[in-house]
Every structure is written in structure tokens, then in C-alpha cells.
Scaffold this active site. Structure first.
Site, PDB file in Angstrom:
ATOM      1  N   ASN A   9       0.865  -1.179   0.000  1.00 19.48           N
ATOM      2  CA  ASN A   9       0.000   0.000   0.000  1.00 19.48           C
ATOM      3  C   ASN A   9       0.903   1.230   0.000  1.00 19.48           C
ATOM      4  OD1 ASN A   9      -1.773   2.077   0.577  1.00 19.48           O
ATOM      5  ND2 ASN A   9      -2.293   1.344   2.640  1.00 19.48           N
ATOM      6  N   TRP A  10       0.957   1.905  -1.129  1.00 18.14           N
ATOM      7  CA  TRP A  10       1.860   3.064  -1.234  1.00 18.14           C
ATOM      8  C   TRP A  10       1.300   4.309  -0.559  1.00 18.14           C
ATOM      9  CZ3 TRP A  10       5.089   3.765  -6.387  1.00 18.14           C
ATOM     10  CH2 TRP A  10       5.995   2.702  -6.494  1.00 18.14           C
ATOM     11  N   LYS A  11       0.035   4.258  -0.173  1.00 22.74           N
ATOM     12  CA  LYS A  11      -0.608   5.423   0.453  1.00 22.74           C
ATOM     13  C   LYS A  11      -0.408   6.655  -0.422  1.00 22.74           C
ATOM     14  CE  LYS A  11      -0.068   3.117   4.842  1.00 22.74           C
ATOM     15  NZ  LYS A  11       0.052   3.179   6.289  1.00 22.74           N
ATOM     16  N   HIS A  92      -9.403   1.091   5.249  1.00 21.49           N
ATOM     17  CA  HIS A  92      -8.113   1.265   5.941  1.00 21.49           C
ATOM     18  C   HIS A  92      -8.316   2.231   7.102  1.00 21.49           C
ATOM     19  CE1 HIS A  92      -4.009   2.455   6.777  1.00 21.49           C
ATOM     20  NE2 HIS A  92      -3.619   1.373   6.139  1.00 21.49           N
ATOM     21  N   GLU A  94      -6.661   4.607   8.144  1.00 19.88           N
ATOM     22  CA  GLU A  94      -6.422   6.017   7.812  1.00 19.88           C
ATOM     23  C   GLU A  94      -7.646   6.620   7.124  1.00 19.88           C
ATOM     24  OE1 GLU A  94      -2.680   5.394   5.807  1.00 19.88           O
ATOM     25  OE2 GLU A  94      -1.760   4.897   7.736  1.00 19.88           O
ATOM     26  N   GLU A 162      -5.143  -5.042  10.783  1.00 24.90           N
ATOM     27  CA  GLU A 162      -4.136  -4.004  10.965  1.00 24.90           C
ATOM     28  C   GLU A 162      -4.388  -3.260  12.272  1.00 24.90           C
ATOM     29  OE1 GLU A 162      -2.228  -2.887   6.965  1.00 24.90           O
ATOM     30  OE2 GLU A 162      -3.866  -1.501   7.358  1.00 24.90           O
ATOM     31  N   GLY A 168       2.870   2.069  10.756  1.00 26.62           N
ATOM     32  CA  GLY A 168       3.861   3.127  10.608  1.00 26.62           C
ATOM     33  C   GLY A 168       4.620   3.466  11.874  1.00 26.62           C
ATOM     34  N   SER A 207       3.684  -2.323  10.240  1.00 28.94           N
ATOM     35  CA  SER A 207       5.127  -2.411  10.476  1.00 28.94           C
ATOM     36  C   SER A 207       5.747  -3.751  10.077  1.00 28.94           C
ATOM     37  CB  SER A 207       5.467  -2.071  11.940  1.00 28.94           C
ATOM     38  OG  SER A 207       5.104  -0.730  12.226  1.00 28.94           O
ATOM     39  N   GLY A 228       2.908  -1.216   4.212  1.00 25.89           N
ATOM     40  CA  GLY A 228       2.941   0.194   3.847  1.00 25.89           C
ATOM     41  C   GLY A 228       4.356   0.633   3.498  1.00 25.89           C
ATOM     42  N   GLY A 229       5.037   1.227   4.464  1.00 27.86           N
ATOM     43  CA  GLY A 229       6.358   1.827   4.229  1.00 27.86           C
ATOM     44  C   GLY A 229       7.336   0.922   3.493  1.00 27.86           C
TER      45      GLY A 229
HETATM   46  P1  PGA Z   1       3.105   0.161   7.548  1.00 25.14           P
HETATM   47  O1  PGA Z   1       1.608   0.387   7.017  1.00 25.14           O
HETATM   48  O2  PGA Z   1       3.608  -1.109   6.934  1.00 25.14           O
HETATM   49  O3  PGA Z   1       3.850   1.376   7.062  1.00 25.14           O
HETATM   50  O4  PGA Z   1       3.033   0.082   9.035  1.00 25.14           O
HETATM   51  C1  PGA Z   1       0.734  -0.704   6.888  1.00 25.14           C
HETATM   52  C2  PGA Z   1      -0.600  -0.262   6.345  1.00 25.14           C
HETATM   53  O5  PGA Z   1      -1.116   0.785   6.766  1.00 25.14           O
HETATM   54  O6  PGA Z   1      -1.181  -0.932   5.470  1.00 25.14           O
END
Ligand code: PGA
Length: 248
Positions: A9-11, A92, A94, A162, A168, A207, A228-229
Site C-alpha cells: 500500500n503506497w498510500k 483502511h 487512515e 491491521e 507506521g 510495520s 505500507g512503508g
Molecule cells: P506500515 O503500514 O507497513 O507502514 O506500518 C501498513 C498499512 O497501513 O497498510
């Protein structure tokens, strides 16, 4: 057998230049031993699909619950499909936090995704306060009950656990804590959807990185990860794909 899935997920990250990371990834993992998915910002779906070939699938990070209409700034499931996407991440944390998305909206978006022939990745997870209060499993069962519509199958739906506090932050639940939630997800989904609940893939997210991927992938009822990251760099995501390909 559930086919394992490494989803990135590149957000709100990634410009045209970043596509070089995808070219590297495809060159290094032309035939991965698991399903691989990248969900870039909507602006890159089309260009990324052209690079992806058969090595990986592409998806969106959200969609509207309607397929067309007067909804300035939104994107529909049909548009994601038209641009070359096969999946969409929905609910998600977010989106739930930044856009006040409710479980009912997530369920409506999921139906729109299915109508456009997209696989929905529905996200659930507790906040740190909810975990501290001991309500994690109940919160997640409630989210599942209200966010996942009737008609979910192992083919049209993936569930991502999640924990909000792990996204993050570099912090992850202990392996027994991940196993407890994933086992409960499986029990809950199987009770409601029967064999289709057993066929649904369950991803852990929060993470995930090359250094913890092996142990997370060895955990009960973990069929892959939502990353994500660490999905932004070909070397890191590639290492996670390798770890998942080896896991059983
Ligand atoms: P992260 O994000 O790997 O940067 O913790 C995961 C996500 O929100 O899908």
C-alpha cells in the site's frame, strides 16, 4: 489451499519516477511464489499496470460506493478496473480516521468493488486504547460483522488485520497476539460464510518489514501481509515477497 498474498500500500506516496522501483521489482521477481499486489495512488494505477505484466496485480486504495456520478474528487471501482486494477483496499484505518468512514460505508464500497469485478481487501483493527481495555476481539468481530457484506467469498474478499497502533510505528503485536486475532477471524468468518470463510485470505498489516516477515508468515492463519512503508522500495518489498514465497 489459500494462495498467499503480499500486498503493498503506497498510500499518498509515489510520482512517475517511483515506477522505477516497480520495474526493479518485476525484474527481480518475474514469477514470485505467491500473489503480489501493489496499490499505488490512483494517478499511477494505469502506468503501473503497464509495467506489472503477470508478475504482480495492481489495485486502488479506496473507491466510491457509486460507479459514476457527481462526486468531485472521488474514484469509482469501475475506474480502478478500467485503469488496470484488480483489487481495492477498503476501510483502511487512515480512511476510517481521516474521512470518518463507517463500517456501513465500507460494506457499500465492498459491494461496488464486487460489481466492478475487483477483489476487496477489507481492513479491520483495534486502537491502542481498545487493546489496553481488553476489547480487541470484540471490536474486530463488530467491524467484520458490519463491514463485510453477505456474499463475501474466498475469491472476492481478503481481510487485513491491521492494529491501528502498529501502522507506521515500528511496533507490532507479539506473535501470540497476532495468532489470537487471526484464529478468531477465521472462526468468525467460517461461522458466517462456511467453506468460503475458510477460503478467505487473512493478511497481517502494521510495520511488516524484511526483518520480521519470516516469523509473522509462520504465524497461525496468516496468509500474507499488507505492507505500507516497506512496499515503497523494491529491495524491502522484494525481501518480503521472498519470505512469503518460502513460508508454508
Ligand atoms: P506500515 O503500514 O507497513 O507502514 O506500518 C501498513 C498499512 O497501513 O497498510
Amino acid at each position: 489451499m489459500r494462495k498467499k498474498l503480499a500486498a503493498g500500500n503506497w498510500k499518498m506516496n509515489g510520482l512517475v519516477d517511483s515506477l522505477s522501483q516497480v520495474e526493479t521489482l518485476v525484474a527481480q521477481h518475474p514469477a514470485p511464489g505467491c500473489d503480489v499486489l501493489l496499490c499505488p495512488p490512483a494517478t499511477l494505477i494505469s502506468a503501473m499496470s503497464a509495467i506489472a505484466g503477470s508478475a504482480l496485480s495492481i489495485g486502488g486504495q479506496d473507491c466510491h460506493q457509486a460507479q459514476t456520478g457527481a462526486h468531485t474528487g472521488d474514484i469509482s471501482a469501475q475506474m480502478i478496473r478500467d485503469a488496470g486494477g484488480n483489487y481495492v483496499i477498503l476501510g483502511h484505518s487512515e480512511r476510517r480516521a481521516d474521512h470518518d468512514e463507517s463500517d456501513a460505508q465500507v460494506a457499500a464500497k465492498t459491494k461496488a468493488a464486487w460489481d466492478a469485478d475487483l477483489i476487496a481487501i477489507i481492513c479491520v483493527g483495534e486502537t491502542e486504547a481498545q487493546r489496553d481495555a481488553g476489547t480487541t476481539l470484540q471490536i474486530i468481530r463488530d467491524q467484520l460483522a458490519s463491514s463485510v457484506p453477505d456474499g463475501a467469498t474466498g475469491t472476492n474478499t481478503v481481510i487485513a488485520y491491521e492494529p491501528v497502533w502498529a501502522i507506521g510505528t515500528g511496533r507490532t503485536p507479539s506473535l501470540p497476539q497476532i495468532a489470537q486475532v487471526h484464529d478468531d477471524l477465521r472462526t468468525t468468518l467460517t461461522a458466517r460464510f462456511g467453506t468460503q470463510g475458510d477460503a478467505m485470505r487473512l493478511l497481517y498489516g502494521g510495520s511488516v518489514k524484511p526483518s520480521n516477515a519470516d516469523e509473522i508468515f509462520a504465524t497461525s492463519n496468516v496468509d500474507g501481509a499488507l505492507v505500507g512503508g516497506a512496499s515503497l522500495k523494491a529491495t524491502d518489498f522484494g525481501a518480503i515477497i521472498t519470505a512469503l514465497s518460502k513460508a508454508h
